[in-house]
Design an enzyme around this catalytic site. Structure first.
Site: not given
Length: 505
Positions: A209, A211, A216, A423, A425, A430
């Site tokens: 899951h 992403k 480079d 979507h 997440k 602080d």
């Protein structure tokens, strides 16, 4: 291809001293008994030696396979703060919004996700590594006719052209997947891009899951967006790009490489992982960077535990540490919040994060705001948990826990599945900013592959450098929390249909 057990049997049959012995071979004389005892002892030692040799050989072969493709330009700096001299590192908050979603005037937003991806692709001169749950950059893949996939098609064309620019591209995706009809991976493969599908279903009973991109060996992207055209025009996404940090990119590459080698057929998770996968960058020893003019401490987290060497901070541990270290506020925006297991151990109670949030509110009077997405595909089993958490809100007793639902108008896009949702997440306190790739339920941390980026910036920015990343992320949360799209839980319709009902100003 013979298995390890087959090879073991073959070796035993060829070398065993007992192969030619028969009952009538054994003599009754004492001398024969002594000879036989010696032979028996010798044979036992030979078999034991063979077994030990096979174990060592198999272990070394497994390590060789796991370390395949690791080359010098992928090597992580030997010291946690050893980076290339004169690197001007910078950090950029990136977002995408569903078409037709309007905050009104003067609303602050991050850089366009589409523009950020385009920029990263334009910078690539050597190599790109991409990890994504799935690829679906054209509307035909989901049997939808929509011109809103133009941005996705453009990104796909950019990837197709990379090998012709002598840019090497490696892609890892998940088995299982939700994009059963996607043609993207075949298109990429036909254009010289290397593809591996990692069977997390077999390895951990989860999915891949994560992403992220690595460009480079010095630029990275981490965020909520899959390689999906809907992420660019139909879904609200949030991520972060860090430019010119070779140390951080090399560290993230170790996680990518762990996926890559597990993409082999019949791969098995090593325990422990070879030392090549150890990291010098973690919660105890964050990477010290100057990000966009601000002194920063940064590290990358990962899940599931089976894919984390001991030196890697686990994703869940980083979240719990951030919650526990907050002194003033904890702001969380996540698509799905569910203190239980949803998949493998269905409905197994898992209050780990919820207990930490409650403890912060009760024991330290920290203000907790939880913003959860509400859309057509929202699981109704979340409502009892959210109501119980929201019921604790009692300002007169210095208990400040509030829950709001983020509802995006469907407009004329309701025919497109799995869209019009928040979507995101992420969490900002602080003390730290955290941007991840996982929803907040048990399976995502215990069996599913994800990553997170933790940024702490104690120093105030100079007048010329603008806000810190933490301040930018906090401003994004405040924008969403106070917007017309954030609905207090108590105001949600009884049927929980997650339909946006407010009039647009």
């Amino acid at each position: 291809m013979p298995t390890a057990s087959t090879r073991l049997r073959d070796v035993q049959e060829l070398t065993s001293p007992y192969k030619s012995l028969h009952d009538n071979y054994v003599s009754n004389t004492r001398k024969s008994k002594c000879s036989f005892s010696a032979l028996l002892a010798t044979g036992g030692l030979i078999v034991l030696g063979v077994l030990l040799a096979i174990v060592v050989i198999e272990k070394l072969k497994n390590e060789d396979q796991i370390n395949e493709d690791l080359s010098p330009h992928h090597h992580t700096p030997t010291c946690c703060n050893d980076t290339i001299p004169n690197e001007q590192s910078s950090i950029v908050l990136v977002e995408s919004f569903p078409l037709g979603m309007d905050y009104g005037r003067n609303a602050s937003t991050g850089k366009s996700l589409y523009e950020a991806w385009k920029h990263l692709l334009s910078l690539a001169t050597k190599e790109i590594a991409v990890a994504s749950f799935y690829w679906s950059l054209t509307a035909e893949d989901i049997n939808v006719n929509s011109t809103t996939d133009r941005a996705g098609r453009d990104i796909l064309e950019e990837f197709r052209a990379l090998p012709s620019r002598n840019v090497s591209v490696r892609v890892v995706t998940s088995i299982p997947t939700v994009a059963h009809n996607s043609t993207d991976l075949q298109v990429l493969k036909e254009n010289g891009i290397q593809i591996r599908r990692v069977n997390f279903g077999r390895l951990t009973k989860g999915i891949l899951h994560a992403k992220f991109w690595i460009v480079d060996g010095k630029h990275i992207y981490i965020g909520s967006a899959n390689m999906d055209w809907r992420a660019l025009t139909q879904v609200k996404e949030l991520g972060v790009v860090i430019y010119n940090s070779s140390g951080l990119a090399a560290d993230l590459h170790k996680i990518f490489q762990s996926y890559w080698v597990m993409g082999r057929s019949n791969a098995s998770i090593p325990d422990p992982w070879p030392s090549t996968y150890d990291t010098f960058i973690n919660e105890e020893r964050p990477l010290l960077l100057n990000l966009s003019g601000v002194a920063s401490q940064v590290y990358i987290t990962a899940s599931p535990p089976a894919f984390c060497p001991d030196s890697r901070t686990r994703d869940l541990d980083a979240i719990l540490s951030a919650i526990g270290g907050a002194q003033d506020f904890i702001h969380v925006s996540v698509m799905e919040y569910y203190p239980a297991s949803k998949f493998f151990h269905h409905h197994g109670y898992w209050p780990v994060i919820e207990d930490a949030l409650k403890r912060s509110a009760f024991e330290r009077n920290v203000s907790v705001c939880l913003l959860v997405s509400c859309g057509q595909e929202t699981d109704p089993s979340i409502w009892p948990f959210l109501r119980s958490l929201d019921a604790l809100h009692s300002p007169s007793n210095n208990i400040n826990i509030a829950v709001r639902l983020f509802i995006i108008p469907a407009g004329n896009q309701s025919h497109i599945p799995y869209t019009r949702v928040n979507h995101n997440k992420y969490m900002v306190t602080d003390k730290v900013a955290y941007v991840g790739t996982s929803n907040w339920s048990a399976d995502y941390f215990n069996s599913t592959a994800g990553v997170g980026l933790v940024v702490s910036q104690d120093a105030l920015p100079s007048a010329s450098s603008g806000n810190t990343f933490q301040q930018q992320l906090s401003a994004v949360f405040d924008r969403d929390w106070s917007s017309q799209f954030a609905v207090p839980l108590a105001e949600l319709k009884q049927n929980h249909d997650c339909v946006f009902s407010k009039s647009t100003p």
